[in-house]
Design an enzyme around this catalytic site. Structure first.
Site, PDB file in Angstrom:
ATOM      1  N   ILE A  50       0.883  -1.168   0.000  1.00 16.85           N
ATOM      2  CA  ILE A  50       0.000   0.000   0.000  1.00 16.85           C
ATOM      3  C   ILE A  50       0.918   1.214   0.000  1.00 16.85           C
ATOM      4  O   ILE A  50       1.832   1.316   0.823  1.00 16.85           O
ATOM      5  CB  ILE A  50      -0.948  -0.003   1.220  1.00 16.85           C
ATOM      6  CG1 ILE A  50      -1.826   1.259   1.236  1.00 16.85           C
ATOM      7  CG2 ILE A  50      -0.203  -0.154   2.527  1.00 16.85           C
ATOM      8  CD1 ILE A  50      -2.896   1.241   2.336  1.00 16.85           C
ATOM      9  N   SER A  51       0.732   2.107  -0.967  1.00 17.67           N
ATOM     10  CA  SER A  51       1.622   3.265  -1.111  1.00 17.67           C
ATOM     11  C   SER A  51       1.520   4.192   0.088  1.00 17.67           C
ATOM     12  O   SER A  51       0.491   4.253   0.771  1.00 17.67           O
ATOM     13  CB  SER A  51       1.275   4.045  -2.385  1.00 17.67           C
ATOM     14  OG  SER A  51       1.511   3.268  -3.539  1.00 17.67           O
ATOM     15  N   GLN A  52       2.594   4.944   0.311  1.00 16.71           N
ATOM     16  CA  GLN A  52       2.590   5.904   1.404  1.00 16.71           C
ATOM     17  C   GLN A  52       1.528   6.972   1.153  1.00 16.71           C
ATOM     18  O   GLN A  52       1.173   7.255  -0.001  1.00 16.71           O
ATOM     19  CB  GLN A  52       3.962   6.551   1.536  1.00 16.71           C
ATOM     20  CG  GLN A  52       4.367   7.435   0.366  1.00 16.71           C
ATOM     21  CD  GLN A  52       5.836   7.767   0.385  1.00 16.71           C
ATOM     22  OE1 GLN A  52       6.658   7.023  -0.136  1.00 16.71           O
ATOM     23  NE2 GLN A  52       6.168   8.902   0.984  1.00 16.71           N
TER      24      GLN A  52
END
Length: 250
Positions: A50-52
């Protein structure tokens, strides 16, 4: 989370409000909830992340998503970015390659009451033709170049945000805007690092470029004359006694 996003230049009130409304902790793996709002990616299974928060906000902001927009997201993963987009757009079509992640994302959408999302498990590099055209397309995985199918599914004036690079360590985030039926403008938004975009018009499972999308030199922005010049070898100097010379006999 607001501080880390706003201080890095995200000002769109729609994006900021959407980020506030979606509980990021509901989209991370059990045991990672306390780290959900830290400015870094987290594992979600199947080798994906999950991207920042900042990257999610940056991509949505760059896509200029507005209320009423029809949006495609490629690489839905846990469903977090999809959920954020759904707070702004009229309809979100999300594609995930891994069935286990797609199933988990659907469950989260249903549990949290997000009604304007449709998700399918498929090859995202081919897009979702029957739902096109899209006002915005966001791709959460890095490809060797921009898939032709995704460009074709943009509405006139539509924006496509995608990481592109020959290697993960040399990716840059690109913004492609369709200005007419056959013309596109491209902008480099800076260096990023994403998981590979696997599919017919991306990378293969073993890390090679998929043949259907391979136009030599395109990912480096080279023209045909430039590719020929790069591949050419210099002819030997006729005056050099050490050079090998060959006589053609007709």
């Amino acid at each position: 989370m607001d501080l880390q996003i706003v201080r890095r230049g995200i000002r769109d009130p729609n994006v900021l409000e959407a980020m506030r409304c979606v509980p990021r902790e509901a989209f991370v793996e059990p045991g990672y909830e306390e780290f959900a709002y830290e400015d870094g990616p987290l594992p979600i299974g199947e080798g994906q992340t999950i991207s920042q928060p900042y990257i999610v906000a940056l991509m949505i902001d760059a896509a200029e998503i507005k209320p009423g927009d029809n949006v495609l997201e490629v690489g839905a993963g846990s469903g977090y970015a999809t959920a954020v987009i759904s707070q702004i757009a009229r309809r979100v079509y999300a594609i995930e390659r891994h069935s286990s992640l797609g199933k988990a994302a659907r469950f989260r959408f249903e549990r949290l009451g997000y009604k304007n999302i449709e998700l399918r498990v498929a090859d995202g590099t081919k897009g979702w033709p029957e739902a096109a055209p899209f006002d915005a397309i966001l791709v959460s995985a890095g490809g060797p170049e921009v898939p032709r199918a995704l460009k074709a599914q943009l509405a006139i004036g539509g924006r496509l945000i995608i990481p592109v690079g020959a290697e993960a360590s040399s990716q840059s985030l690109r913004k492609v805007t369709r200005v007419s039926a056959n013309d596109f403008e491209e902008e480099n938004l800076g260096g990023v690092m994403f998981v590979p975009l696997i599919g017919e018009q991306g990378w293969t499972e073993d890390g090679r470029r998929a043949a259907t999308n391979h136009i030599p030199g395109q990912s480096r922005g080279q023209s045909l004359p430039e590719m020929i010049a790069e591949a050419a070898e210099p002819l030997p100097d006729p005056a050099d006694p050490t050079a090998q010379h060959f006589r053609v006999v007709a």
